[in-house]
Design an enzyme around this catalytic site. Structure first.
Site, PDB file in Angstrom:
ATOM      1  N   GLU A 104      31.033  37.751  37.722  1.00  0.00           N
ATOM      2  CA  GLU A 104      31.283  37.934  39.151  1.00  0.00           C
ATOM      3  C   GLU A 104      32.345  39.006  39.390  1.00  0.00           C
ATOM      4  OE1 GLU A 104      32.657  35.045  42.901  1.00  0.00           O
ATOM      5  OE2 GLU A 104      33.157  34.501  40.838  1.00  0.00           O
TER       6      GLU A 104
ATOM      7  N   LYS B   3      27.098  34.859  48.582  1.00  0.00           N
ATOM      8  CA  LYS B   3      27.651  33.578  48.152  1.00  0.00           C
ATOM      9  C   LYS B   3      27.742  32.607  49.330  1.00  0.00           C
ATOM     10  CE  LYS B   3      31.734  31.952  45.522  1.00  0.00           C
ATOM     11  NZ  LYS B   3      32.901  32.489  44.765  1.00  0.00           N
TER      12      LYS B   3
ATOM     13  N   CYS C 160      29.486  31.436  41.300  1.00  0.00           N
ATOM     14  CA  CYS C 160      30.711  30.672  41.087  1.00  0.00           C
ATOM     15  C   CYS C 160      30.729  29.337  41.813  1.00  0.00           C
ATOM     16  CB  CYS C 160      31.919  31.537  41.446  1.00  0.00           C
ATOM     17  SG  CYS C 160      33.470  30.924  40.762  1.00  0.00           S
TER      18      CYS C 160
END
Length: 280
Positions: free
Chosen positions: A44, A117, A159
């Site tokens: 990331e 995200k 994540c």
């Protein structure tokens, strides 16, 4: 048979020199491609140190529109040259809005689409809500080339997304600044391995390593990148310090056969879970 050879990259990315970080990732991408990988996953936000440790308005300057971001530009050229797929994480600016975004770059160098995200953490050392809006375009899947030109469908999570089973799922995750004794690396890996099992689907995770930040307040990223098969068995894995490339061939036809046999999707009853989508 539908199969694809995948790779996860693990490396330190603490340099303030953006071009140096991108070049380090590019070198590992080339290494992975030479080992036969067809889809190669970097960590990331790999163009620089993990900047969300603190709230600093000057850091918004790191964001660029998708097709102007140095990470995306570099990986587009590399993907086209090596004929591989590279899911590329970057800090996106879209007008006055900012996102933690992944561009799916295909083997022709084109951007097949983006995923923003969805789950944004906020806490000591992870001040992401200051920088990122939650993704507003839903979870994404793409068809990418696997073995013998067959297309393979892949999805992504970034994540904090991986802690939520509803989206099962690169990452930058490490020490917790508020508790030096808390090591979440085992929980982090177990959660994603659990998603592999409950969805009967291989999972690939790429994390960074090394310490970033000022002396006395550095954050240490704990690596433990891995590739798991549909049973959750670790096919390839790193510990907390290795830098390099993990490569594995995943037989998705076998995974699909097992998925049907296990009956998880036959027996799931989403109508019973409607309450979690209601306002309380």
């Amino acid at each position: 048979m539908t199969a694809i050879t995948v790779a996860a990259l693990q490396l330190p990315l603490g340099s303030a020199d953006e071009s140096a970080n991108i070049a380090a990732v590019a070198a590992l991408v080339a290494d992975a491609a030479a080992k036969g990988a067809q889809l190669i996953l970097p960590p990331e936000l790999f163009s620089g140190p993990y900047f969300c440790r603190e709230e600093d308005e000057a850091l918004f300057a790191l964001a660029r529109p998708t097709l102007e971001h140095p990470s995306v530009i570099a990986m587009q050229a590399l993907a086209a040259r090596l004929k591989v797929t590279i899911p590329t994480s970057f800090f996106e600016r879209d007008g006055h809005h900012y996102y933690n975004t992944l561009a799916m770059i295909g083997p022709d160098g084109g951007v097949q689409g983006t995923y923003r995200k969805s789950h944004i953490p906020d806490g000591p050392g992870y001040e992401e809500k200051y920088y990122f809006r939650p993704g507003n375009d839903g979870f994404k899947v793409w068809d990418v080339p696997g073995e013998d030109g067959a297309m393979v469908r892949v999805g992504v999570g970034i994540c904090w997304d991986q802690w939520y089973p509803e989206c099962a799922r690169p990452t930058a995750i490490g020490s917790e600044p508020y508790d030096s004794d808390l090591d979440t690396s085992r929980m982090w890996r177990r959660a994603m391995v659990g998603h592999a099992v409950s969805n009967c689907m291989p999972v690939v995770a790429a994390n960074r390593i090394g310490a970033e930040g000022p002396e006395g307040g550095a954050q240490r990223f704990y690596g433990h990148s891995f590739i798991a098969d549909e049973w959750g068995d670790l096919v390839e894995s790193f510990g907390a310090q290795e830098a390099g490339v993990l490569v594995a061939r995943l037989d998705l036809s076998r995974a699909a056969r097992h998925r049907a046999g296990m009956g998880f999707f036959r027996d799931r009853r989403p109508q019973l879970y409607g309450r979690i989508a209601q306002d309380v």
